[in-house]
Enzyme design. Structure first.
Site, PDB file in Angstrom:
ATOM      1  N   ARG A  30     -89.806 -29.546  88.984  1.00 51.09           N
ATOM      2  CA  ARG A  30     -89.886 -30.703  88.090  1.00 51.09           C
ATOM      3  C   ARG A  30     -88.987 -31.800  88.665  1.00 51.09           C
ATOM      4  O   ARG A  30     -87.885 -31.521  89.132  1.00 51.09           O
ATOM      5  CB  ARG A  30     -89.389 -30.342  86.703  1.00 51.09           C
ATOM      6  CG  ARG A  30     -89.925 -29.037  86.121  1.00 51.09           C
ATOM      7  CD  ARG A  30     -89.141 -28.758  84.849  1.00 51.09           C
ATOM      8  NE  ARG A  30     -89.421 -27.495  84.210  1.00 51.09           N
ATOM      9  CZ  ARG A  30     -88.813 -26.346  84.502  1.00 51.09           C
ATOM     10  NH1 ARG A  30     -87.939 -26.292  85.496  1.00 51.09           N
ATOM     11  NH2 ARG A  30     -89.084 -25.259  83.817  1.00 51.09           N
TER      12      ARG A  30
ATOM     13  N   GLU B  57     -91.016 -35.504  85.118  1.00 47.19           N
ATOM     14  CA  GLU B  57     -90.993 -34.084  84.769  1.00 47.19           C
ATOM     15  C   GLU B  57     -91.802 -33.912  83.483  1.00 47.19           C
ATOM     16  O   GLU B  57     -92.449 -34.839  83.020  1.00 47.19           O
ATOM     17  CB  GLU B  57     -89.553 -33.632  84.593  1.00 47.19           C
ATOM     18  CG  GLU B  57     -88.822 -34.370  83.482  1.00 47.19           C
ATOM     19  CD  GLU B  57     -87.351 -34.000  83.389  1.00 47.19           C
ATOM     20  OE1 GLU B  57     -87.002 -32.884  83.774  1.00 47.19           O
ATOM     21  OE2 GLU B  57     -86.553 -34.836  82.949  1.00 47.19           O
ATOM     22  N   SER B  58     -91.757 -32.739  82.903  1.00 50.85           N
ATOM     23  CA  SER B  58     -92.460 -32.520  81.646  1.00 50.85           C
ATOM     24  C   SER B  58     -92.033 -33.586  80.634  1.00 50.85           C
ATOM     25  O   SER B  58     -90.851 -33.881  80.547  1.00 50.85           O
ATOM     26  CB  SER B  58     -92.125 -31.125  81.110  1.00 50.85           C
ATOM     27  OG  SER B  58     -92.739 -30.919  79.882  1.00 50.85           O
TER      28      SER B  58
ATOM     29  N   HIS C  78     -98.809 -31.449  75.985  1.00 50.53           N
ATOM     30  CA  HIS C  78     -97.817 -31.359  74.918  1.00 50.53           C
ATOM     31  C   HIS C  78     -98.193 -32.251  73.740  1.00 50.53           C
ATOM     32  O   HIS C  78     -98.743 -33.337  73.922  1.00 50.53           O
ATOM     33  CB  HIS C  78     -96.446 -31.759  75.457  1.00 50.53           C
ATOM     34  CG  HIS C  78     -95.896 -30.773  76.438  1.00 50.53           C
ATOM     35  ND1 HIS C  78     -95.189 -29.660  76.051  1.00 50.53           N
ATOM     36  CD2 HIS C  78     -95.973 -30.723  77.791  1.00 50.53           C
ATOM     37  CE1 HIS C  78     -94.846 -28.969  77.132  1.00 50.53           C
ATOM     38  NE2 HIS C  78     -95.312 -29.590  78.202  1.00 50.53           N
TER      39      HIS C  78
ATOM     40  N   ALA D 278     -99.401 -26.398  82.764  1.00 48.31           N
ATOM     41  CA  ALA D 278    -100.781 -26.787  82.422  1.00 48.31           C
ATOM     42  C   ALA D 278    -100.942 -27.056  80.931  1.00 48.31           C
ATOM     43  O   ALA D 278    -101.949 -26.741  80.335  1.00 48.31           O
ATOM     44  CB  ALA D 278    -101.771 -25.719  82.901  1.00 48.31           C
TER      45      ALA D 278
ATOM     46  N   VAL E 299     -95.074 -41.126 104.244  1.00 51.27           N
ATOM     47  CA  VAL E 299     -94.358 -42.398 104.375  1.00 51.27           C
ATOM     48  C   VAL E 299     -92.911 -42.095 104.749  1.00 51.27           C
ATOM     49  O   VAL E 299     -92.228 -41.333 104.069  1.00 51.27           O
ATOM     50  CB  VAL E 299     -94.426 -43.208 103.059  1.00 51.27           C
ATOM     51  CG1 VAL E 299     -93.586 -44.479 103.167  1.00 51.27           C
ATOM     52  CG2 VAL E 299     -95.867 -43.550 102.724  1.00 51.27           C
TER      53      VAL E 299
END
Lengths: 501, 421
Positions: free
Chosen positions: A337, A363-364, A76, A73, A199
């Site tokens: 991630r 991902e992050s 960055h 959360a 899908v």
């Protein structure tokens, strides 16, 4: 390459005839987005500015049900990514956009600033390198603090901290709030959300693609692949240039609000001789969050926590922050991630699959980047489709009113008008019946207990839904007309009861 | 803003007994605030028997016990507000309350009695690893769903924790047709009453696995199974002892926490061990005029003791609001828990103003056999009683008499402890 697709067309047509015979529901869209996570919803919202028929296909019962719900959360600052990478670009852009967006769409965002703690003089060059990287990425106001300066700002940072990179533009956000706000606004602007639609196959057609699920076929000109850890599978259905996404699991511990003021900044650890550290951060709701671990797994559904990782969190988070009261842990959870082999986001039209756009490997810093990725892809597609902007795009969205943020008089007045705001259902988070009913009955309303929890926090507090579960179930049944035994925690099959006497 | 002499927060067993005692002690203006739609609190879902043996000298069910007190309250015309939640206890004992009818309002209290009860520790408090599917319930939540709403929460269950609610629910689920496969307890002893182990597990052939815990929870949608493992003396799972149980339900009975968020907000000092307020012999907290009783003060095993304790809080609140005599100023004597005693309630005693006798309740920290419970007035042992078995799951008490304390005018500290000889 395109020859390959053309050769597939007759076969496709046959299949579709088969599908018709099987009573498959056929639907037509200009653009279909696979995945109702933060990325899919951000793209949907930006694309809904244009005169296009858009759908989001989501396999779960609600948006924000995969990686978007289980992460740090964090918004960055942007010093982490390799300069010149897509991660760097979208991270800094997304960070810059977040304040405006949080106002327009009414979700919680706090620019609390972040620190990367360095524990050894030997690691200072690495800290400086991080600073330089941040400058190159265009991150504003970075500075290097001494250990004492850090502890003045954050008294609970350990004595072993010798320096830190300080990024005042770092922030924290409600990931549910962000995703749901984007989705609601997209829906208000005409985007259709198809839930519990998984899908299974994608076929190239003359005019675009068919997305095929168990009981539906979506005919669409453009596809956006925002399928999180599954994005490689969809990409690989249409492209010869294969992607490979490895789910990188991260466990977290969430602590009671009592611990929420232990630190005010987000505290990262500089990767050093002890390995990659664990972050400690307040959340926008006032809890304390620690994590994540990082372990590559094969199973894309492996969202279970493990004892080893939970214990790692407790050990490693203490390197940076002292006195973390882990006995106040209220829940632990795990997220995956979407790590792609190329180490960067994969965003844009797939070279060998015209009209198919990836938002893969998110991902992050994916959460931070989502708004920027949304704008980028929406513009790309609008241009390609030659779509015009709508005249009446609804730019803003009002969130569910949190009566606790009102003044005494305003709140009293609110209950006066609607007494259901006077009945508290979730005592730990102080959530009223009125808020829960709003969560269920509004645009893209909650259909499960988790959906309610992510919208208004009922059940997210220190008793973890012990007291409010029976009441929330009843409200959900009452408002949706469902039988109580059909009420689910989240997706189909997650029934809370096994029967009624 | 309305005003009341005594405001009682919570209409469960503690709140009701406090109200009754306060009225009998001569206070007219009492108000009970209850957040549920009915009085009686958690007793309403405790449909098993075993309540009231001390108070009424007969065995009642939870709802029956509650009704006895509710009748007294009705007969005494003590007013109460249902579906009413206290949001805040402010300075000068001004309470902010919320409900449908009155909306958001304030009440000024002469004295406040805290009787909010407790909540169950969630899974996170134990950091049990695994998935987070439907079918994981704290035992009390499952009890409510079954006994009050009439729902079936599961067909095959494993229960972690042998606290009384866990034991009661093992029997309850069995009676309702579910299969309870095991009750696991992290500690080498049960946290529940001996009689509940016999009547709820032994009588139904349910195994109690001491020194065991849940090390994994499976299931993406609904629980499909859990893994239990034995633990060593540091309560860490022992590799190789894992046993898998197929089940659709995991009940957690892993401890109760006094619910003191309001007390904290008011600035009431809390005891780290009990998680309840620190009180003196009149059950008055660190803020004068705020009293505490029942499970918000410390977790009880028997409702009868809750009622007794709450009566004291009620009469103490009356003495605070309407002092009959000038209080002689005096120092508070610390009651210290030591040598195998985890805590005491009360933690302080006012020898000058105390009642003729004061009950000091406590729990021991481990299972002890053939040990003495001793009381010291400073360094002098004044009481020494042998007990066959002492267990953390059973609350103990010693009685301090005013006449004996009178002989120690310079007393600084009272120590309650266990001794081997």
């Amino acid at each position: 390459m395109s020859l390959l697709f053309f050769s597939m067309i007759p076969e496709n047509r046959e299949t579709i005839t088969d599908l018709e015979e099987n009573n498959m529901k056929e639907m037509n869209y200009d653009t279909a987005i696979i995945g109702g996570g933060v990325i899919g919803c951000a793209i949907a919202r930006e694309l809904s500015r244009y005169d296009l028929k858009i759908c989001v296909s989501e396999r779960e019962e609600d948006v924000c049900s995969g990686t978007s719900k289980s992460n740090s959360a964090i918004v960055h600052a942007g010093y982490d990514a390799v300069p010149g990478s897509l991660k760097a670009r979208f991270n800094t852009e997304g960070n810059r956009m977040m304040r405006e967006l949080s106002k327009a769409l009414d979700f919680s965002f706090i620019r609390n600033g972040s620190m990367v703690i360095c524990f050894s003089e030997k690691d200072i060059p690495a800290l400086n390198a991080l600073y330089e990287k941040g400058v190159k990425n265009g991150v504003p106001d970075l500075s290097i603090l001494t250990g004492d300066e850090v502890r003045t700002m954050e008294p609970n940072v350990t004595e072993t901290a010798v320096a830190a990179l300080y990024a005042p533009t770092g922030g924290i956000v409600c990931p549910f709030g962000l995703t749901i706000a984007l989705a609601e606004n997209a829906c208000d602007n005409g985007v259709e959300f198809l839930f519990e639609m998984e899908v299974k196959d994608i076929r190239k057609t003359e005019h675009g693609y068919d997305l095929i699920s168990e009981d539906k076929v979506i005919h669409t000109s453009y596809v956006i692949n925002a399928a999180g850890v599954y994005a490689d599978e969809f990409h690989n259905m249409v492209s010869e240039k294969k992607l490979r996404i490895t789910p990188r699991k991260g466990d977290y511990c969430l602590l009671d609000k009592e611990a929420g003021t232990l630190v005010s900044h987000t505290i990262f650890q500089l990767p050093g001789k002890m390995g990659k550290g664990i972050l400690v951060t307040p959340t926008v709701h006032g809890n304390l969050l620690t994590g994540p671990t990082a372990s590559d797994v094969e199973d894309k559904e492996a969202t279970g926590t493990t004892a080893k990782e939970l214990s790692d969190i407790m050990v490693k988070s203490a390197w940076g922050v002292k006195n973390i009261p882990f006995r106040h842990t209220i829940t632990s959870f795990s997220g995956l991630r979407a790590h792609e082999d190329g180490e960067d986001f994969v965003v844009g039209e797939v070279p060998d699959a015209a009209g198919f756009f990836d938002a893969a490997g998110m991902e992050s810093p994916g959460l931070t980047s989502a708004p920027a990725v949304g704008v980028y892809l929406a513009e790309l597609i609008a241009q390609k489709a030659n779509a015009k902007k709508k005249e009446h795009f609804q730019e803003t969205r009002k969130g569910i009113v949190n009566p606790q943020k009102l003044s005494f008089e305003q709140r009293a007045e609110m209950i006066n008008k609607d007494p259901s705001y006077g009945t508290i259902i979730c005592r730990c988070e102080g959530v009223s019946e009125g808020e829960i009913v709003d969560a269920i009955t509004r645009t893209l309303g909650a259909v499960s207990l988790d959906g309610i929890k992510r919208r208004v926090r009922a059940g997210m507090g220190r008793c973890q839904a012990g007291f409010c579960t029976p009441k929330t179930m009843e409200l959900l049944a009452r408002e949706t007309g469902k039988k109580i035994e059909d009420i689910c925690k989240n997706r189909t099959g997650s029934n809370l009861l096994t029967g009624k006497r | 803003m309305t005003e009341h002499d005594i405001v009682i927060i919570g209409g469960g067993p503690a709140g009701l007994a406090a109200a009754d005692a306060a009225r009998k002690a001569g206070i007219e203006d009492i108000m009970i605030l209850e957040r549920e739609a009915y009085l009686g609190g958690i007793l309403n879902q405790c449909i098993h028997n075993g309540f009231g043996l001390h108070t009424f000298k007969e065995e009642l069910t939870g709802p029956e016990y509650a009704v006895r007190y509710i009748k007294m309250i009705e007969e005494e015309n003590i007013p109460y507000l249902l579906n009413t939640m206290v949001l805040d206890i402010g300075r000068d004992k001004v309470l902010t309350i919320i409900n449908r009818g009155e909306g958001l309002t304030t009440i000024k209290a002469g004295a406040v009695i805290l009787a909010m009860g407790c909540r169950e520790r969630p899974r996170g408090a134990l950091n049990i690893p695994g998935f987070r599917p439907a079918g994981i319930y704290s035992a009390g939540t499952a009890q409510r769903l079954m006994n009050m709403e009439g729902y079936e929460v599961g067909k095959e269950a494993v229960i972690l924790g042998s606290g009384d609610i866990g034991l009661i629910m093992a029997r309850r689920m069995t009676l309702e047709g579910a299969r309870v496969k095991a009750v696991a307890e992290l500690m080498p002893y049960s946290g529940g009453l001996k009689r509940n182990i016999v009547q709820c597990l032994d009588d139904y052939g349910i195994s109690l696995k001491l020194s065991h815990t849940v090390v994994d929870i499976e299931g993406k949608e609904r629980v499909t199974g859990v893994t239990l493992a034995a633990v060593d003396e540091k309560r860490k799972p022992i590799p190789g002892t894992e046993e898998h149980y197929t089940c659709d339900t995991l009940l957690l009975s892993v401890g109760l926490i006094p619910e003191n968020e309001l007390s904290k907000g008011a600035g009431v000092q809390l005891d780290e061990i009990t998680s309840g307020p620190v009180v003196n012999d009149r059950l008055e907290t660190s803020i004068s005029g705020i009293f505490a009783c029942g499970n918000v003060l410390h977790v009880h095993d028997l409702v009868d003791y809750v009622s007794e304790e709450a009566s004291l809080a009620g009469t103490s609140a009356v003495s605070y609001v309407k002092p009959r005599k000038e209080k002689t100023p005096s120092s508070q004597i610390k009651i210290k828990a030591a040598g195998g005693v985890r805590y005491t309630v009360p933690q302080y005693l006012d020898a000058e103003n105390m009642e003729d006798q004061v009950k000091v309740r406590f729990r021991v920290s481990d299972v002890y056999r053939d040990r003495y419970i001793s009381v010291y007035f400073d360094s002098e042992r004044v009481s020494h009683k042998k007990r066959k078995v002492l267990a953390p799951g059973e609350m103990e008490q010693v009685v301090l008499k005013k006449e004996s304390l009178a002989k120690y005018p310079d007393l600084k500290q009272i120590v309650v402890c266990t001794e081997v000889e």
